[in-house]
Design a protein around this motif. Structure first.
Motif, short mmCIF file in Angstrom:
data_model
loop_
_atom_site.label_atom_id
_atom_site.label_comp_id
_atom_site.label_asym_id
_atom_site.label_seq_id
_atom_site.Cartn_x
_atom_site.Cartn_y
_atom_site.Cartn_z
N GLY A 1 -5.62 4.18 11.88
CA GLY A 1 -6.35 2.74 11.78
C GLY A 1 -6.64 2.33 10.52
O GLY A 1 -7.40 1.43 10.08
N GLY A 2 -5.41 2.98 9.50
CA GLY A 2 -5.52 2.35 8.20
C GLY A 2 -4.45 1.61 7.78
O GLY A 2 -3.64 0.89 8.62
N HIS A 3 -4.28 1.22 6.42
CA HIS A 3 -3.47 0.09 6.03
C HIS A 3 -2.52 0.73 5.08
O HIS A 3 -2.81 1.69 4.26
CB HIS A 3 -4.41 -0.96 5.45
CG HIS A 3 -5.07 -1.57 6.28
ND1 HIS A 3 -4.98 -2.39 7.50
CD2 HIS A 3 -6.82 -1.65 6.36
CE1 HIS A 3 -5.89 -2.61 8.05
NE2 HIS A 3 -6.96 -2.46 7.38
N VAL A 4 -1.41 -0.09 4.85
CA VAL A 4 -0.47 0.53 3.93
C VAL A 4 0.16 -0.37 2.81
O VAL A 4 0.38 -1.35 3.23
CB VAL A 4 0.83 0.95 4.85
CG1 VAL A 4 2.11 1.67 3.93
CG2 VAL A 4 0.72 1.86 6.06
N LEU A 5 0.18 0.23 1.66
CA LEU A 5 0.65 -0.42 0.42
C LEU A 5 2.22 0.22 0.29
O LEU A 5 2.20 1.02 -0.07
CB LEU A 5 -0.27 -0.36 -0.80
CG LEU A 5 0.07 -1.12 -2.08
CD1 LEU A 5 0.15 -2.62 -1.72
CD2 LEU A 5 -0.64 -0.63 -3.16
N LEU A 6 2.97 -0.78 0.51
CA LEU A 6 4.33 -0.50 0.00
C LEU A 6 4.75 -0.99 -1.29
O LEU A 6 4.98 -2.36 -1.47
CB LEU A 6 5.37 -1.15 1.09
CG LEU A 6 5.01 -0.36 2.33
CD1 LEU A 6 5.95 -1.25 3.41
CD2 LEU A 6 5.86 0.89 2.63
N LEU B 1 -10.03 -8.84 2.28
CA LEU B 1 -10.87 -7.54 2.23
C LEU B 1 -11.72 -7.29 3.44
O LEU B 1 -11.65 -6.25 3.82
CB LEU B 1 -11.82 -7.55 0.91
CG LEU B 1 -11.30 -7.21 -0.43
CD1 LEU B 1 -12.30 -7.69 -1.54
CD2 LEU B 1 -10.48 -6.04 -0.40
N GLU B 2 -12.25 -8.43 4.00
CA GLU B 2 -12.92 -8.24 5.30
C GLU B 2 -12.07 -7.96 6.41
O GLU B 2 -12.80 -6.97 7.17
CB GLU B 2 -13.61 -9.60 5.61
CG GLU B 2 -14.36 -9.61 6.82
CD GLU B 2 -15.12 -10.99 7.19
OE1 GLU B 2 -15.87 -11.11 8.49
OE2 GLU B 2 -14.89 -12.00 6.83
N SER B 3 -10.84 -8.37 6.43
CA SER B 3 -10.01 -8.11 7.71
C SER B 3 -9.79 -6.58 7.47
O SER B 3 -9.50 -5.97 8.50
CB SER B 3 -8.80 -8.95 7.58
OG SER B 3 -8.13 -8.49 6.62
N MET B 4 -9.52 -6.11 6.31
CA MET B 4 -8.97 -4.55 6.14
C MET B 4 -10.14 -3.79 6.56
O MET B 4 -10.07 -2.59 7.12
CB MET B 4 -8.66 -4.56 4.53
CG MET B 4 -7.47 -5.31 4.23
SD MET B 4 -7.03 -4.99 2.46
CE MET B 4 -6.47 -3.44 2.44
N GLU B 5 -11.57 -4.27 6.20
CA GLU B 5 -12.52 -3.17 6.43
C GLU B 5 -13.14 -3.14 7.58
O GLU B 5 -13.50 -2.27 8.40
CB GLU B 5 -13.49 -3.50 5.14
CG GLU B 5 -14.68 -2.45 5.15
CD GLU B 5 -14.12 -0.91 4.57
OE1 GLU B 5 -14.89 -0.05 4.77
OE2 GLU B 5 -13.11 -0.90 4.08
N GLU B 6 -13.43 -4.55 8.05
CA GLU B 6 -14.28 -4.80 9.22
C GLU B 6 -13.34 -5.11 10.32
O GLU B 6 -13.89 -5.20 11.57
CB GLU B 6 -15.16 -6.08 8.93
CG GLU B 6 -16.00 -5.91 7.53
CD GLU B 6 -17.16 -4.78 7.80
OE1 GLU B 6 -17.28 -4.65 9.08
OE2 GLU B 6 -17.48 -4.20 6.89
N GLN C 1 -9.54 -3.38 -3.96
CA GLN C 1 -8.61 -3.67 -2.81
C GLN C 1 -7.85 -2.61 -2.68
O GLN C 1 -7.32 -2.17 -1.43
CB GLN C 1 -7.96 -4.92 -2.93
CG GLN C 1 -7.03 -5.22 -1.84
CD GLN C 1 -6.75 -6.59 -1.95
OE1 GLN C 1 -7.42 -7.62 -2.57
NE2 GLN C 1 -5.80 -7.18 -1.02
N LEU C 2 -7.58 -1.92 -3.81
CA LEU C 2 -6.49 -0.68 -3.77
C LEU C 2 -7.34 0.33 -2.94
O LEU C 2 -6.48 0.95 -2.36
CB LEU C 2 -6.38 -0.04 -5.22
CG LEU C 2 -5.12 -0.87 -6.02
CD1 LEU C 2 -5.17 -0.37 -7.25
CD2 LEU C 2 -3.85 -0.67 -5.24
N ASP C 3 -8.56 0.59 -2.77
CA ASP C 3 -9.10 1.67 -2.42
C ASP C 3 -9.20 1.48 -0.98
O ASP C 3 -9.57 2.28 -0.19
CB ASP C 3 -10.70 1.54 -2.99
CG ASP C 3 -11.45 3.03 -2.66
OD1 ASP C 3 -10.80 4.01 -2.56
OD2 ASP C 3 -12.54 3.03 -2.67
N ARG C 4 -8.83 0.36 -0.51
CA ARG C 4 -8.91 0.03 1.10
C ARG C 4 -7.67 0.24 1.66
O ARG C 4 -7.68 0.17 2.84
CB ARG C 4 -9.38 -1.38 1.34
CG ARG C 4 -11.02 -1.80 0.98
CD ARG C 4 -11.22 -2.93 1.40
NE ARG C 4 -12.77 -3.43 1.53
CZ ARG C 4 -13.66 -3.14 0.47
NH1 ARG C 4 -13.25 -2.84 -0.91
NH2 ARG C 4 -15.08 -3.32 0.70
#
Length: 319
Positions: free
Chosen positions: A40-45, A124-129, A166-169
């Protein structure tokens, strides 16, 4: 072991095979993408243009029959272009929410560092919440929801550095890099008649992915391995070369990631080697080194490697 686990393991192998037909020679990176999906995480490419980032994300979306949306980031992009907007309907005399591209299973924010920081923060909200708030109303995102953000190296013209918050998310940061000569030649041969994306078939659906995400939660993390994980993240805050170490959010991200990584390797328990394998991908983009350390040749990778060598590995585990 329950039959559903065996079925899901087989599905994961099929998804991996599908992705490997689109991007050759990138098994580790594909495993990281699947890890983020199930955790359930997000990816930075982060990579130079043309290395296959967009193709790989589209192939993943097709393989799980997930809704897919793409945002091409640029300085003119507004936050409402991502989240959506409420529009007044004269006949109904009310405001109607028109959803933005964030209302999807897999969102690709292409070249995110070309958008302004204000627009970047809209994610940010969509990534966290896993929700968005527009005009005081909160709207839940579909499940699963996964953000893939691509970015060019910061020294490219017209880019904005992502803020640390944001990087931390982002759970994982990847770089595909250029293919080796054999893979690049095979890529040419495979695209003589058709594009690899045209051959991608659905392997599973979003409902099965949600089931896998629930099964990941039951993957066993021994107390000794948990202590090892926490020791690794805490050591990043104490290392003399590190100005900004891994946050508690990073510890939690690594915790979820290693359980998903064990699951995609068809295990019901986490090994210390899982933590070693994921540490560069999960913690690397969260660290900031002292200027003096960078001048003396230290890199984030070298610092993390030294930390992994220093922290004692547990040898006896309960499974």
């Amino acid at each position: 072991m329950e039959s559903s686990y065996m079925e899901n393991y087989a599905i994961l192998r099929n998804i991996r095979n599908v992705l490997q037909t689109c991007i050759l020679g990138k098994t580790d990176e594909i495993n990281m993408m699947l890890t983020a999906l199930l955790a359930g995480g997000h990816v930075l490419l982060e990579d130079v243009p043309g290395t296959g980032k967009t193709v790989l994300v589209k192939a993943l979306a097709k393989s799980i029959q997930g809704q897919f949306r793409r945002i091409q980031c640029n300085p003119d992009l507004l936050p409402t272009d991502i989240t959506g907007v409420s529009i007044y309907h004269p006949k109904q005399e009310t405001f109607i929410f028109r959803a933005g591209p964030v209302m999807t299973n897999i969102l690709l924010a292409d070249e995110i560092n070309r958008a302004t920081t204000k627009t970047q923060s809209a994610l940010l909200e969509s990534m966290e919440e896993h929700s968005v708030t527009v005009d005081g109303e909160t709207y839940e995102l579909p499940k699963p929801f996964l953000l893939f953000a691509t970015q060019n190296p910061i020294d490219f013209e017209g880019t904005y550095a992502l803020p640390e918050a944001q990087l931390d998310r982002f759970m994982v940061k990847l770089s595909l890099g250029y293919p080796d000569a054999a893979s690049e030649l095979k890529m040419l041969q495979s695209q003589q008649q058709t594009h690899p994306l045209d051959l991608v078939k659905a392997v599973t659906d979003a409902q099965r992915v949600r089931e896998m995400q629930e099964q990941v939660k039951s993957v066993h993390l021994d107390d000794a391995v948990a202590d090892y994980l926490v020791a690794v993240t805490r050591r990043t805050r104490e290392h003399p070369s590190v100005l900004l170490g891994a946050s508690p959010r990073a510890t939690i991200a690594l915790f979820h990631a290693v359980k998903a990584y064990a699951y995609i390797h068809e295990r019901t328990f986490v090994l210390p080697d899982d933590i070693k394998a994921l540490t560069p991908y999960v913690l690397g983009h969260r660290l900031m080194l002292h200027t003096e350390a960078r001048i003396n040749g230290a890199t984030v990778d070298s610092v993390l490697q030294s930390i992994l060598e220093q922290v004692k590995v547990p040898v006896r585990l309960e499974r």
